[in-house]
Design an enzyme around this catalytic site. Structure first.
Site, mmCIF file in Angstrom:
data_model
loop_
_atom_site.group_PDB
_atom_site.id
_atom_site.type_symbol
_atom_site.label_atom_id
_atom_site.label_comp_id
_atom_site.label_asym_id
_atom_site.label_seq_id
_atom_site.Cartn_x
_atom_site.Cartn_y
_atom_site.Cartn_z
ATOM 1 N N GLY A 1 -4.934 3.378 -7.855
ATOM 2 C CA GLY A 1 -4.950 3.417 -9.677
ATOM 3 C C GLY A 1 -4.416 4.697 -10.050
ATOM 4 O O GLY A 1 -4.705 5.047 -11.190
ATOM 5 N N ASP B 1 -10.362 4.199 -1.599
ATOM 6 C CA ASP B 1 -10.988 3.402 -0.766
ATOM 7 C C ASP B 1 -12.581 3.219 -0.702
ATOM 8 O O ASP B 1 -13.071 4.502 -0.929
ATOM 9 C CB ASP B 1 -10.712 3.586 0.850
ATOM 10 C CG ASP B 1 -9.107 3.319 1.156
ATOM 11 O OD1 ASP B 1 -8.327 3.085 0.073
ATOM 12 O OD2 ASP B 1 -8.756 3.502 2.423
ATOM 13 N N ASP C 1 0.898 -1.371 0.081
ATOM 14 C CA ASP C 1 0.046 -0.154 -0.022
ATOM 15 C C ASP C 1 1.020 1.331 0.072
ATOM 16 O O ASP C 1 1.496 1.343 0.735
ATOM 17 C CB ASP C 1 -0.847 0.118 1.450
ATOM 18 C CG ASP C 1 -1.977 0.834 1.155
ATOM 19 O OD1 ASP C 1 -1.886 1.900 0.425
ATOM 20 O OD2 ASP C 1 -2.783 1.080 2.186
HETATM 21 C C1 GLA Z 1 -5.255 2.249 2.705
HETATM 22 C C2 GLA Z 1 -5.908 1.239 1.735
HETATM 23 C C3 GLA Z 1 -7.103 0.470 2.546
HETATM 24 C C4 GLA Z 1 -6.432 -0.069 3.815
HETATM 25 C C5 GLA Z 1 -5.725 0.888 4.799
HETATM 26 C C6 GLA Z 1 -5.026 0.306 5.738
HETATM 27 O O1 GLA Z 1 -6.278 3.309 2.972
HETATM 28 O O2 GLA Z 1 -6.367 1.817 0.569
HETATM 29 O O3 GLA Z 1 -7.444 -0.498 1.614
HETATM 30 O O4 GLA Z 1 -5.338 -0.936 3.525
HETATM 31 O O5 GLA Z 1 -4.875 1.491 3.858
HETATM 32 O O6 GLA Z 1 -4.466 1.399 6.598
#
Ligand code: GLA
Length: 522
Positions: A319, A340, A280
């Protein structure tokens, strides 16, 4: 990197009136005090550098917040730095109270507070804490940029021939996740048939991380006392274990990331028996630009390959930077196409629409990911969750349930376990449907490996309407067709090649249509 303890909450020393003997003397004193203090407060207000201890992470690390603010009239600008993020902020002051936003997209202020004498009394998320004037040296030391590797193609790992299916802890549990809960979820997925339906990955998201030991090995925190034991437990049930990290020094929830430790972390994950990594971007923003993403994701792609364990590699960078054009080159098996998801109709639809332009890039081994499922989390109706499932299936999206598997209503269970819909998602051809739109009605068509097609007709509008499926618009040759309604589990007639059905607001009609001589029964 841990915060100094000088940021601990300090007490406001309020003057007490009884020191001044009489009521009038007290009032006089108050007047004098306010005369002295008022010009100071209004000329300076929030302007200055502040420091306070926001919270302690689940791994014991302190997360101090440094605020560097500038107030002009009611307008506040500046920077807020925590252990894992640097935010350019904007806000508004009203009297002594103020609210601060991290982004123009924020619907609510991220930090609120009050200037109380020489202190800021702050609230962020559930935490209330105090900041005082920063002392020299009160700042996080800067991180060094790593030299980024030259780009090359990481050979494919030959995993994820079909879109990955499983469960992920984040959407519902966030940081309230631990070993015991994960084991119980795994058990339930075996008992309720989810594993056998294909949901095999049990993925731990952020907040499992501990700190690094003296050799630099990243450990799990107290919520996961035996990661290898957990992987063994999951494997013994015929399932696989996934984990989460970041190319940045810190993750989104500000736990240690893999920055500069990619190979070591890939080896650690392999030694625990990890089968899936979600990687991430979030915390890498402190240091790197979107243009650097490919090189940083490649670094972990190479590290996973070197660690020599089959690990599905999931890129999570919302993305950006046209990831669909290079995700597979860095060894990625799936990549997020959106920000998200949240458990609302609007968010779910926005995510799937954002995925539309990426359709040509989906295929066996490399999938577009509009984020995890919210089915069963309570924010949408069952009708809307059926639409959510149908849309993820026709777009060949990864299916990672995000609810509490132990507490599912029969309706939610039947949505997640609809085998005819799952078969559309898991079709070997791996095509991602694209929609056509007529008014509020969208029709998504997904060609399937056996020559049939899956069709999802979705009503985006607020009133009920009629779904119309016409075989000649599905690119199917011939005159005679048979069709299954994949939610009603019935065979439906396509008279003269057309099928019409009632379509509720936010509802879906999902069919599998085949030339008449092809069996469409499941
Ligand atoms: C980001 C990701 C989420 C999740 C959080 C965790 O926002 O996009 O899917 O993994 O981090 O902190």
């Amino acid at each position: 990197m841990t915060g100094s303890t000088s940021w601990k909450r300090t007490r406001v020393n309020k003057p007490t009136l009884r020191h001044y003997g009489s009521r009038s003397a007290a009032l006089l004193c108050l007047l004098l005090i306010s005369l002295v203090l008022t010009p100071l407060a209004s000329s300076q207000g929030l302007t200055g550098k502040w420091a306070g201890l926001w919270r302690t992470l689940d791994n014991g690390e302190e997360d101090p917040m440094y605020l560097d603010l500038y107030q002009e009239g009611s307008k506040i600008t500046g920077t807020i730095t925590t252990i894992g993020h640097i935010w350019q902020v904007n806000g508004t002051a009203t009297g002594n109270r103020f609210e601060i936003f991290f982004s123009p997209r924020d619907k609510k202020p991220r930090v609120t507070g009050e200037l109380a004498g020489s202190e800021l009394h702050l609230t962020r998320e559930d935490a209330q804490f105090t900041a005082v004037a920063a002392k020299p040296g009160d700042a996080y030391p800067p991180f060094e940029h790593m030299t980024l590797p030259a780009l090359h193609d990481v050979p494919p790992n030959n995993l994820a021939a079909l879109p990955p299916m499983g469960w992920n802890s984040w959407n519902l549990f966030q940081n309230n996740i631990d070993d015991k809960t994960v084991r119980a979820i795994a058990d339930e997925m075996v008992a309720n048939g989810m594993r056998d339906a294909g949901y095999v990955y049990i993925n731990l998201d952020d907040t499992w991380e501990g700190v690094r030991d003296a050799q630099g090995n990243l450990q799990a925190n107290h919520k996961f006392p035996d990661m290898k034991g957990l992987a063994d437990y999951v494997h013994a049930r015929g399932m696989k274990l996934g984990i989460y990290s970041s190319p940045g020094p810190r993750t989104c929830a500000e736990y240690p990331g893999s920055y500069g430790n990619e190979e070591q972390d890939a080896r650690t994950f392999a030694s625990w028996g990890i089968d899936y990594l979600k990687y991430d971007w979030c915390g890498a923003r402190m240091l790197y630009k979107n243009e650097d993403m490919q090189a940083l994701y490649q670094k972990m792609g190479d590290a996973l390959r070197k660690a020599d364990r089959p690990v599905v590699y999931s890129l999570c960078q919302y993305g950006n930077a046209k990831v669909e054009t290079w995700g597979a080159k860095v060894g990625g098996n799936l990549w997020r196409t959106t920000g998200d998801i949240s458990d609302t109709w609007t968010s779910m639809i926005a995510n799937i629409e954002k995925q539309v332009p990426t359709a040509p890039y989906a295929g066996p081994g490399h999938w577009n990911d509009p984020d995890m499922l919210e089915i069963g989390n309570g924010g949408m109706t069952d009708e809307e969750y059926r639409t959510h499932m149908s849309l993820w299936a026709v777009t060949a999206s990864p299916l990672l349930a995000g609810n509490d598997i132990r507490k599912m209503s029969p309706a939610v269970k039947s949505i997640l376990l609809n085998k005819e819909v799952l078969a559309v998602d898991q079709d070997a051809l791996g095509k991602q449907a694209s929609p056509t739109r007529a008014g509020d009605v969208e029709t998504w068509v997904k060609p399937l490996a056996d020559g049939s097609v899956a069709v999802a007709v979705v009503n985006l509008g607020a009133s009920a309407t009629t779904a119309k499926v016409q075989a000649d618009k599905l690119g199917m040759p011939g005159q005679a067709f048979s069709a299954r309604d994949l939610w009603a589990h019935t065979t439906v007639p396509l008279q003269k090649g057309t099928y019409t059905a009632a379509l509720a607001s936010h509802g879906v009609v999902m069919l599998r249509v085949a030339p008449a001589n092809t069996a469409t029964k499941q």
